[in-house]
Design an enzyme around this catalytic site. Structure first.
Site, short mmCIF file in Angstrom:
data_model
loop_
_atom_site.label_atom_id
_atom_site.label_comp_id
_atom_site.label_asym_id
_atom_site.label_seq_id
_atom_site.Cartn_x
_atom_site.Cartn_y
_atom_site.Cartn_z
N LYS A 429 -13.32 -37.33 3.61
CA LYS A 429 -13.80 -38.68 3.30
C LYS A 429 -14.79 -38.60 2.15
O LYS A 429 -15.93 -38.19 2.33
CB LYS A 429 -14.46 -39.32 4.51
CG LYS A 429 -13.45 -39.99 5.40
CD LYS A 429 -14.11 -40.90 6.42
CE LYS A 429 -13.03 -41.47 7.31
NZ LYS A 429 -13.43 -41.65 8.68
N TRP A 434 -10.29 -41.89 1.51
CA TRP A 434 -9.69 -40.71 2.11
C TRP A 434 -8.93 -39.87 1.08
O TRP A 434 -8.13 -40.40 0.30
CB TRP A 434 -8.70 -41.11 3.22
CG TRP A 434 -9.39 -41.60 4.45
CD1 TRP A 434 -10.73 -41.65 4.67
CD2 TRP A 434 -8.77 -42.11 5.63
NE1 TRP A 434 -10.99 -42.16 5.91
CE2 TRP A 434 -9.80 -42.45 6.53
CE3 TRP A 434 -7.46 -42.30 6.02
CZ2 TRP A 434 -9.55 -42.98 7.79
CZ3 TRP A 434 -7.20 -42.83 7.27
CH2 TRP A 434 -8.23 -43.16 8.15
#
Ligand code: AMP
Length: 533
Positions: A429, A434
């Site tokens: 992250k 992501w």
């Protein structure tokens, strides 16, 4: 009101009866660890399974009892499956590559009563005997000459045993998940779930199994029932080839000698096989279909097989799904796609067969659109998807509508194609966005000179987490970080590029041959990236 058709419970033994009756002379060839080769056929498997079922009853095994195996792939192991299931027992395949603590836990938790094992695992059996509290009898599949073992056990029986009948929802098989966190968890397959999946596996869009197929499951029989192949091939009436030896040169010779057309296994195995074929300037002769699953298949690997005219089915699944979830079979517009687009498609994990439903949800549980963009937690449901773990006090692990959370993160495309981007625990992250560790790894493996790569998240003061790439070079390769970064820049977004690349001699793997991310995360948790200074 009921319909006018017969009640024919979907019991696993009907599969073997069918194979023996309709394809009785189709062979099962086994190469044992000591180089011995044995040959039997589906009729022989049925006969020996009847003998084993009777022998197990003689030993006091009752319906519902667990009979364990600690073994590689061979036809005696197949007999242990069908024989145990035939007398109403539950066959529990134990993964011999697990740690001692896990091996002790699993057999005790399952309350196994009998253990069949390969001689190669005799030291392991001796070591664990004092810790296994429920196993009463240990029987070797391939004892040293003159020692009693599996064959003596079944030879005492006549082979006229009648299978135990019962409900199609009765349990038949038990597999524990690799257990990356906490204790391993048992998944209890049923007759019906196994038969339904095995019937599905024979379809053209999946494993393409026919009576002409010669199937070598590279995937071990202790990894989610060898992906159902010993059941599906029996339905199709194909020939099976087993190797207890994973040496690529042995495997390649066997494939050529027995004219293997279909095979399946995890990417790590193919890396070794491809390296061997290249080093020896060899070929894979009659191989037509290879299924790669258990971890994401790198593009370069899919390309390698395609270049040799071998169809690649990229499959996704998990022990909790018996294990098949999706498979990358061509879509209706396949012939209109150019080579690059076909490859792009094959790099994704494919689409579901009838019997599996998928959806993705965000962190709040809202269902995400199938738009090829939204990435979320992947959930599944269907008749061969887990409802609850074996003897687990939590009870059912599905929601009110039957959805099981797979722990994977995925994107669903409008045409139903599913693309795994990560395990939920493995995503990196960065600044709230992501980064897919799988895409980074697969792009890195496509770089000449790179043998294997793992991307892990490392703490970063500004971005929360940033990717660190660990790379194993191919033997003799001199490749440096700059060249790998330049290669990656052509394949992933600039902000995905790893902050650093560390060269290592080897990477740890799980007992089923996947990258052991938990160990890597642990090892590099306190790594200080230069960009974090
Ligand atoms: P296991 O139950 O040990 O087979 O592990 C199942 C997990 O392996 C899945 O939840 C995925 O995280 C991973 N996996 C299996 N197949 C694939 C694939 N084709 N691509 C990416 N990950 C996969």
């Amino acid at each position: 009101m009921l319909g006018g058709m017969q009640d024919w419970p979907l019991r696993i033994m009907r599969i073997l009866d069918h194979a023996a009756r309709e394809h009785g002379t189709r062979e099962l060839v086994s190469l044992y660890a000591d180089g011995t080769v044995t040959r039997t056929d589906w009729a022989g498997i049925q006969r020996d399974s009847r003998k084993l079922a009777a022998a197990l009853e003689r030993l006091g095994v009752r319906p519902g009892d667990r009979v364990a195996t600690l073994a590689m792939n061979h036809s005696r192991h197949v007999v242990a499956w069908y024989g145990t299931i035939g007398m109403g027992g539950i066959i529990h395949t134990i993964n011999p590559r697990l740690f001692d603590d896990q091996l002790a836990y699993i057999a005790n938790h399952a309350e196994d009563r009998i253990l069949f094992y390969d001689r190669a695992f005799a030291p392991l059996v001796e070591r664990l005997k004092p810790r296994w509290t429920t196993i009463e009898k240990f029987i070797c599949f391939d004892p040293a000459p003159g020692e009693p073992g599996f064959e003596n056990l079944i030879d005492e029986e006549a082979g006229d045993y009648q299978w135990r009948e019962g409900d199609e929802r009765e349990p038949a098989m038990l597999c524990y998940t690799s257990g990356t966190t906490g204790d391993p968890k048992g998944v209890l397959y049923e007759h019906r779930s196994t038969v339904l999946q095995a019937m599905t596996l024979t379809s053209g869009d999946l494993f393409e199994l026919t009576a002409r197929a010669v199937v070598l499951p590279v995937v071990p029989m202790f990894h989610a029932a060898a992906w159902g192949l010993p059941f599906a091939t029996a339905i199709a009436g194909g020939k099976m080839v087993f190797s207890a030896d994973y040496n690529p040169s042995v495997m390649c010779d066997l494939m050529r000698a027995e004219k293997v057309s279909h095979t399946a296994g995890v990417p790590t195995v193919w890396l070794a096989l491809i390296a061997h074929v290249e080093a020896t300037d060899g070929d894979l002769a009659s191989l037509r279909v290879v299924h790669i699953g258990g971890a994401a298949a790198p593009r370069s690997m899919i390309e390698w097989f395609r270049d040799r005219g071998i169809r690649v089915g990229h499959a996704w699944g998990m022990t909790e799904m018996s294990p098949l979830g999706t498979c990358g079979a061509p879509l209706g517009n396949w012939d209109e796609l150019d080579d690059g687009a076909q490859l792009d498609y094959l790099c994704r994990q494919g689409r579901v067969p009838f019997g599996v439903e998928l959806r993705t949800v965000d962190d709040a549980g809202a269902v995400l659109p199938r738009d090829g963009k939204a990435s979320g937690r992947l959930q599944a449901r269907g008749p061969w998807v887990l409802r609850q773990y074996f003897q687990d006090e939590r009870g059912p692990v599905i929601d009110a509508e039957g959805w099981f959370d797979t722990g994977d993160v995925a994107i669903l495309h409008a045409d139903g194609v599913m693309q795994i981007t990560d395990r939920s625990k493995d995503v990196i992250k960065s600044g709230g966005e992501w980064i897919s560790s799988i895409e980074l790894e697969n792009a890195a493996v496509g770089c000449p000179g790179v043998a294997e790569a793992a991307a892990v998240a490392v703490a970063h003061p500004k971005w929360d987490e940033r990717p660190l790439l660990l790379v194993v070079r191919k033997p003799g390769a001199q490749i440096g970080a700059e060249e790998i970064l330049a290669h990656l820049a052509d394949h992933v977004a600039k902000w995905w590029l790893p902050d650093e690349i560390v060269f290592v001699d080897s990477l740890p793997h799980t007992a089923t041959g996947k990258l052991l991310k938990t160990a890597l995360r642990e090892q590099y948790r306190d790594y200080r990236l230069r960009t974090a200074a």
